[in-house]
Motif scaffolding. Structure first.
Motif, PDB file in Angstrom:
ATOM      1  N   LEU A 424      31.005  40.830  43.629  1.00 16.81           N
ATOM      2  CA  LEU A 424      30.671  40.870  42.203  1.00 16.81           C
ATOM      3  C   LEU A 424      29.746  42.022  41.878  1.00 16.81           C
ATOM      4  O   LEU A 424      29.578  42.385  40.717  1.00 16.81           O
ATOM      5  N   ARG A 428      33.948  44.225  41.462  1.00 13.28           N
ATOM      6  CA  ARG A 428      34.393  43.660  40.179  1.00 13.28           C
ATOM      7  C   ARG A 428      34.036  44.569  38.996  1.00 13.28           C
ATOM      8  O   ARG A 428      34.921  44.942  38.225  1.00 13.28           O
ATOM      9  N   PRO A 429      32.781  44.941  38.836  1.00  9.15           N
ATOM     10  CA  PRO A 429      32.491  45.802  37.672  1.00  9.15           C
ATOM     11  C   PRO A 429      33.262  47.117  37.736  1.00  9.15           C
ATOM     12  O   PRO A 429      33.760  47.596  36.708  1.00  9.15           O
ATOM     13  N   VAL A 432      36.805  46.461  36.542  1.00 15.96           N
ATOM     14  CA  VAL A 432      36.844  46.236  35.091  1.00 15.96           C
ATOM     15  C   VAL A 432      36.748  47.580  34.380  1.00 15.96           C
ATOM     16  O   VAL A 432      37.533  47.883  33.467  1.00 15.96           O
TER      17      VAL A 432
ATOM     18  N   TYR C 537      30.204  41.320  32.744  1.00 19.46           N
ATOM     19  CA  TYR C 537      31.574  41.035  33.172  1.00 19.46           C
ATOM     20  C   TYR C 537      31.714  41.076  34.689  1.00 19.46           C
ATOM     21  O   TYR C 537      32.743  41.459  35.223  1.00 19.46           O
ATOM     22  N   ASP C 538      30.639  40.680  35.358  1.00 22.00           N
ATOM     23  CA  ASP C 538      30.705  40.679  36.825  1.00 22.00           C
ATOM     24  C   ASP C 538      31.036  39.303  37.381  1.00 22.00           C
ATOM     25  O   ASP C 538      31.027  39.123  38.591  1.00 22.00           O
TER      26      ASP C 538
END
Ligand SMILES: Cc1ncc(C[n+]2csc(CCOP(=O)(O)OP(=O)(O)O)c2C)c(N)n1
Ligand SMILES: Cc1ncc(C[n+]2csc(CCOP(=O)(O)OP(=O)(O)O)c2C)c(N)n1
Ligand code: SF4
Ligand code: SF4
Ligand SMILES: [Mg+2]
Ligand SMILES: [Mg+2]
Lengths: 560, 295, 560, 295
Positions: A424, A428-429, A432, C537-538
């Motif tokens: 995370l 993840r970032p 995104v 948004y993680d």
């Protein structure tokens, strides 16, 4: 004289399509440009339906008729309210109805001992009224029925002649129609024809879909014409359709699917999958009035918001809404190109009106080369990573099985390699932002809306998708009345381009839904003050007359 | 014969230590190895679930898509690139539950893919709800008073659809499973193999319970005999006859006609369509005005 | 001292939940309010996960820890970055890690010949650190493990004592934690508990659903507790789930379903069906990060737009996004009430953070009577028409089989009687307007957003759904620093109420997505100038510290 | 015995004149009449298609939902109001195609509903594409070179799932069909009846072709004999043995346990839940501070 609207009315299965096709083609062959549209019920036989020909007018619908040819008297009665003043009605009249009575069925029975010839008689009548030569009519009929035996063909030509002769004596100067004509060749083409051909030209090789009005025709075009080289599969449902198409695309076959709102609902999970897996996919959503089953054979522009927001999570996408065959060719090329380059789903919104209308267009052409492949050169990749992080968010894409490089496509949040991740903090970032960066870059490529006579306009009509013809016609008519009106038309409806609109102009939006979806979109994305919204939601296409009426403050045409 | 080390990946395994999924994973690697299918010749396809993570743990192309949708994805891939050996490896919930309709219609199409069901009779990843193969009466973390409906019988369903390779394997039987997988993968056309895979976390029975019931199909079984094959299939979930239940010679596989027309091999290698084809279709729509003769 | 953050970290299946539950409950029993949350990977065993207890602080997440109890050394290493300055780490330390080393597993093996006792030893250690009496801890443990045999229970109590004793000598004044306490009773409840109980109280009797994290718990609550009287069915897929629930509702059983984004995608056709058939239906959408499978066990607020626009065609709907258990009870009552009265779908957005967090709340209550039935009295209907046109758009609703009056429910556009129609002139527009009139009336009932300390605020933080706790905490902390900050929180996110916001205030939106979905919604619906958007948004919930950092212009906490 | 006029509705019929759907409609009205099921005691459920319009043409409660989703809707209705006779009447595309998964899982649940499939082997309303029951090789308005995949075998699938009433009817045989429908509706539990219904607009064969092939099942057929029932089922689509293929005594129907607990009859008639139940659950979540003893 210009701009004639001709309605051929009857019940489903009775042959309005045949009569209409023969007459429309004969008109085209006599140099008259025609625009045809259809409206019909969701049934196979019976009910009321019409085939509408607009001759030497713009490519836009008219809701009133200058000529009504009725194949049965119920239809004659049903459509009598659509008659313009001076409308010529002919055929099987409604009880007490005025016009030229031609008892098609009785004549066919009498003269040919078979009801089958009624349509050719009708085509003859209508041809005569429209001033088409009998020879040309007969020729067109023979072309259209080339599959019939010579004997039957001859009888049909006789029937046509009978109709022609039958009606001639009843015509006087006022009832005969003279149409503008030219000697230029026109293509007579629908938006769905254009979508199908352009898709193939753009390189589409795969389509799995599930039948659903008004989208089915695109798949049918591919299935009927195997030379187009598209692998077509009728899937068991829309979910299978989108998953097959998406995975085929991941394995290197350029792919699309098509459906309508309800089927699109079932596809939204797949849309999200295309976003996450960064797989190019073109999805045509042919709109019809909803909600739910709604009016399956009617038209609407109700699925704009759904097309923009359908699918969970956040990912790049574009939504295009072409208005006519040329625009559709452009849009389809753009859709495949964006899908390839941004590796993401692109949606194309059409609707029943576009699916069932044929436009006369000059100089239509389709590019000779497909959209460039978005596939990378495998020899360039060292250790290959399907989701390699790059500055522009775009990772070199290899197809499954393209080379010895293993390609891992994953619906979970994933590492650059395509494995499931729970990181995370960084992964993840980064992923995104990678996906959103693509959206940012896509947004830079959005063309401005189409500007029509806005230079000195005091009022600007804003439209999107299928209503362009009607809006342009409305602008022209208002200009003709001395009003300073122009229009802005959007074919790309998502993302919207950066707009800087002069503030002093009066803006109206015009769309085929009841909640002003595009109006709201404009307001969310930019600073615009609307003076009014024209919304049509009765299942029929927007026409110039109703726009004019609304602008004049008379709501009867639209709200009815 | 490719050594199984070559199928190793860098993905961290997320299964419970000791899960019989490891057995399926090893058997599949061995089967691929002994069929000399190099990683890049294979595409592993899955949905979502514990079993559906398998493709991450075996070096091959991977399409790990949506829960329930592995089969249509595999079909799309197989059509787009028939050179790949396309193998679905996913869970019982994924394939028989959410994806039931796709399996049903895959029988009809006979695509040249293999479907391996990791049949643990539970929804493992979502923490222990009944799956379509859970025995009636078994208690789960959703069916607290026991599952109140009957299990799916998808092997028997495959057989009535004349699916040409239908087998049942057992995850604990490495040798046997490897052999079965080899046969399934080699089989031309659709092959379905349901692998009994005890879940040691959510399952209601110890591995021994399964082992006892996972007995080989009698050697005299004739796999072309429909009724007997159905009877064997329907022994589940009380017992699990292991082996090939039903096998028929290959018949026309999905997409063959298309390939005969446009050419074999991956679609991305096909030459672009001759522009003349599109132009001729456009031309057919063109209408040239004829000299008018007047009414 | 106040506000302590305690992380119990370990791998899945190792027992952080047990240790956490015992300690959290023991804290509550000693009068300390606690807020607990969980974060974990999408797997059954292994990986890194944490159970987080926030003691005598607000009901909001903290991303840093004052105490870390590690059940294994990998987890200790994984979470070491979350340590606040002065953090006390205890348990199985990471190699070279500082703190109080307690070899849980070795101790358990040594003293009890079984690893099973390691968790009780850990609970004892943590209890001692937190100043909970050993007796109370033991009591709580026995309560929690009431199913175990007495012998095993006794051994666990011994293990707990061992842990307690083991750690005591290592504690000095600075490492012992004294927490605020009170004598009031707290309910320890999650938002999904509250949703389930409130739904039953509101009259829900039917739920078909398909398991999907983080929504599954709602169905499990019903299934586990048959006395609640809810018919629960695990459907074969989400499509079956929504169609079963919707039809049960049409037949008079108050119904709901629950899912997450991907399952909701499959349900959108059914949402549209509920809109068209005017059937009450409550759908909980428990959000997780997408797109596609995304991060199944993490949290997000990414499905706002999809919840508002999911489903084809146009129809009324409301979307509610509760922030805590009390809010959830309100929201569920409101949802069932609106669904009954406006005969349309109502969506409730929650997320993984809310599903897995337990709040300490005082004075929680659930109304004693269900939401009034929206069913009409059959004796009052003359010739019954399910879709009778009325002024307010609401037709008297009878259930299928409620009486001798035949009820016809139709997904096509329909007549008042519920038969398929092709009447475009009167029936279709009237039915569209009927449905939209319901939306207009629903809009009048939308409550204003929750106002918190805005009176003299120069800066206002705008939030929706699960982030309220963090935002309120941020406001309080900023106020504590002398800044004039307030917040506006929306539980009803669609439709939005009419807002008139003072223009001179600086507005920030705060939400758990990367595209500012709510910010855009506000801009589409009203006139608001935002000075900034805080987006997380993680996969982790928004916390006050990251809001403060963003406001201070330090983006590291959020973008990381 | 209720006269069939009482099942008349005001809806304008939208079928093609002469369509065998009219036969099914009449047979169903007659069956309802002779079972003395008044319109308000019956709920007709359908999806979307030509067949799916049937509920509009027979006086009864109507739930005309989404394409493919009639079965889950019927299950929801049957649970909510078990007093209604809930009957699905929809097309082959709707039930075997889009809705295949629901049928598959309905077998498992054994809900007390009847499913009548208007099996015209075509997608009629969408103008003539192949349906799951179209014979391989038949040309349609989508499969121009003939359907290239095998038909679904859902009756055989029903039988392997031990569905307790599986029958095939013929739309042109009013008497026989009425009888079959009566038996299906009277049957407690799930009953499936596939009615061969030639489509006179899109079908590839004249009615006579069907009539010839729709022959009665030999009277000596034992409907409890699984293998023979399967063999009869699998004769389609080459021939259509008409009658009850498979029948077993009723077993537990879906929702029985629930009704035993909360009470029989429609759910909307149940008394509201005692508020004490909710309060007790809330109370169980309440934690009262104990006197603190200090660390
Ligand atoms: C559309 C959708 N619905 C539900 C889920 C949640 N989900 C993930 S895995 C799973 C069940 C997995 O069971 P199975 O396929 O048997 O695999 P196992 O974990 O047992 O190996 C479910 C319901 C999902 N990811 N997507
Ligand atoms: C989700 C969805 N997909 C597709 C359609 C379009 N559609 C309507 S009826 C139909 C097929 C009907 O075939 P069948 O069920 O056999 O009924 P028939 O018309 O033959 O009686 C289809 C595909 C739809 N309404 N909804
Ligand atoms: S939960 Fe069950 S199936 Fe999943 S890895 Fe663990 S033991 Fe295996
Ligand atoms: S299309 Fe076929 S099935 Fe439909 S009404 Fe006409 S004949 Fe009957
Ligand atoms: Mg499983
Ligand atoms: Mg059909």
């Amino acid at each position: 004289m210009k701009d004639r609207s001709i309605f051929i009315v009857g019940s489903a299965g009775e042959g309005i399509q045949t009569v209409g096709d023969v007459v429309a083609r004969a008109l085209l062959r006599s140099g008259v440009s025609v625009f045809t549209s259809k409206e019909y019920e969701s049934r196979i036989r019976g009910g009321n339906s019409s085939y509408r020909i607009r001759a030497s007018g713009p490519n836009a619908p008219r809701h009133d008729a200058d000529v009504i040819l009725a194949l049965n008297s119920t239809a004659a009665a049903h459509y009598q309210d659509t008659a313009s003043s001076n409308c010529l009605v002919l055929g099987e009249l409604s009880p007490g109805g005025e016009g030229i009575r031609v008892p098609f069925q009785a004549l066919a029975k009498e003269q040919f001992s078979s009801l089958l010839y009624a349509n050719s008689i009708a085509a003859g009548c209508l041809g005569a009224v429209l001033g088409i030569s009998q020879e040309l009519l007969a020729d067109t009929l023979c072309e259209r029925f080339s599959r019939l035996t010579e004997e039957v063909l001859r009888l049909n030509v006789d029937a046509l002649a009978l109709g022609y002769k039958h009606v001639l004596p009843s015509l006087d100067a006022s009832s005969t129609i003279v149409l503008d004509s030219s000697s230029s060749a026109h293509s007579f083409i629908s938006v769905h024809d254009a979508i199908a051909l352009a898709a193939v030209a753009a390189g589409c090789r795969f389509m799995a879909a599930y039948p659903m009005s008004p989208a089915t025709g695109i798949m049918t075009t591919f299935a009927k014409d195997p030379e187009l080289g598209v692998f077509v599969e009728q899937a068991e449902d829309e979910i299978a359709a989108i998953n097959m198409s998406l995975a085929a695309s991941a394995a290197g076959a350029r792919a699309m699917t098509a459906t309508s709102g309800g089927g699109f609902a079932l596809m939204t999970e797949g849309i999200s999958l295309a976003g996450m897996t960064e797989t190019p996919l073109v999805v045509v959503v042919a709109q019809r009035p909803g909600p739910a089953t709604g009016l399956p054979t009617r038209t609407a522009q109700e699925d704009l918001n759904f097309a923009i927001h359908g699918g969970h999570g956040e990912f790049p996408r574009a939504v295009l809404a072409p208005s006519d065959p040329k625009d559709a060719i452009d849009a389809i090329y753009r859709a495949f190109d964006w899908a390839e380059r941004f590796q993401t789903p692109v949606l194309v919104l059409s609707d029943q009106f576009l699916a069932d209308s044929h436009f006369s267009v000059m100089d239509i052409s389709i590019p000779q080369t497909p959209v460039p492949s978005g596939l990378a050169d495998p020899s360039e990749s060292g250790a290959y990573q399907r989701y390699a992080l790059t500055e522009d968010g775009i990772s070199p894409r290899l197809a499954l099985g393209q080379s010895e490089h293993l390609v891992r496509i994953d619906s979970d949040e994933h590492t650059e390699e395509g494995h499931i991740t729970e990181d995370l903090e960084f992964v993840r970032p980064a992923m995104v932002e990678k996906r959103l960066e693509k959206m940012r870059r896509l947004k830079r490529e959005i063309p401005p809306p189409d500007d029509y006579r806005t230079d000195d306009a005091e009022t600007v009509l804003i439209s999107w998708g299928s209503s362009r013809g009607a809006v342009v016609e409305a602008v022209d008519r208002l200009r003709g009345m001395g009003q300073r009106v122009g229009s802005l038309h959007f074919t790309t409806v998502w993302p919207l381009p950066q707009l800087s609109l002069p503030a002093e102009v009066k803006y109206w939006t015009i769309e085929g839904n009841a909640t002003g979806q595009f109006a709201r979109l404009l307001q969310a994305e930019g600073d615009i003050q609307l003076v009014g919204k024209i919304e049509r939601y009765d299942g029929m296409p927007i026409d110039a007359a109703s726009i004019l009426a609304e602008l004049a403050g008379d709501h009867s045409e639209v709200d009815a | 014969m490719i050594p199984i080390e070559q199928y190793r990946t860098t993905a961290e395994n997320q299964w419970c230590p000791g899960c019989p999924n490891f057995g399926i994973q090893t058997a599949l690697k061995r089967a691929l190895g002994s069929l000399n299918l190099a990683p890049h010749q294979v595409c592993l396809v899955s949905g979502i679930g514990q079993a559906a993570k398998t493709p991450h743990y075996i070096a091959a192309h991977v399409f790990n898509g949506l829960h329930g949708r592995a089969i249509p994805a595999a079909i799309g891939i197989q059509i787009a690139n028939p050179d790949l050996k396309t193998i679905v490896t996913s869970g019982d919930g994924c394939i028989f539950g959410e994806g039931g309709n796709h399996l049903l219609h895959a029988f009809r199409r006979n695509p040249d893919i293999t479907v391996i069901v990791h049949d643990n009779q539970i929804y493992a990843l979502t923490k222990g709800q009944g799956s379509p193969t859970t025995r009636r009466g078994e208690k789960t973390r959703m069916q607290f008073d026991g599952v109140a409906i009957d299990p799916s019988q998808m092997l028997a369903t495959a057989i009535v659809h004349d699916c040409t390779f239908v087998a049942r394997g057992y995850a604990g039987d490495l040798e046997g499973l490897t052999e079965l997988l080899k046969r399934a993968i080699e089989h031309r056309g659709f092959s379905l193999i349901d692998v009994i895979q005890p879940c040691i976390t959510w399952g209601n029975h110890p591995v021994a319970w399964y082992k006892e019931r996972a007995t080989p199909i009698p050697t005299d079984h004739d796999p072309t005999h429909r009724d007997r094959a159905i009877a064997l299939a329907l022994e589940a979930p009380d017992s699990f006859p292991i082996g090939v239940l039903y096998e028929k010679p290959a018949r026309e596989v999905f997409g063959e006609t298309y390939r005969q027309k446009v050419g074999d091999g991956p679609i991305f290698k096909l030459p672009p369509l001759a522009p003349s084809i599109i132009q001729s279709r456009l031309k057919a729509m063109q209408i040239h005005p004829a000299p008018r003769v007047g009414a």
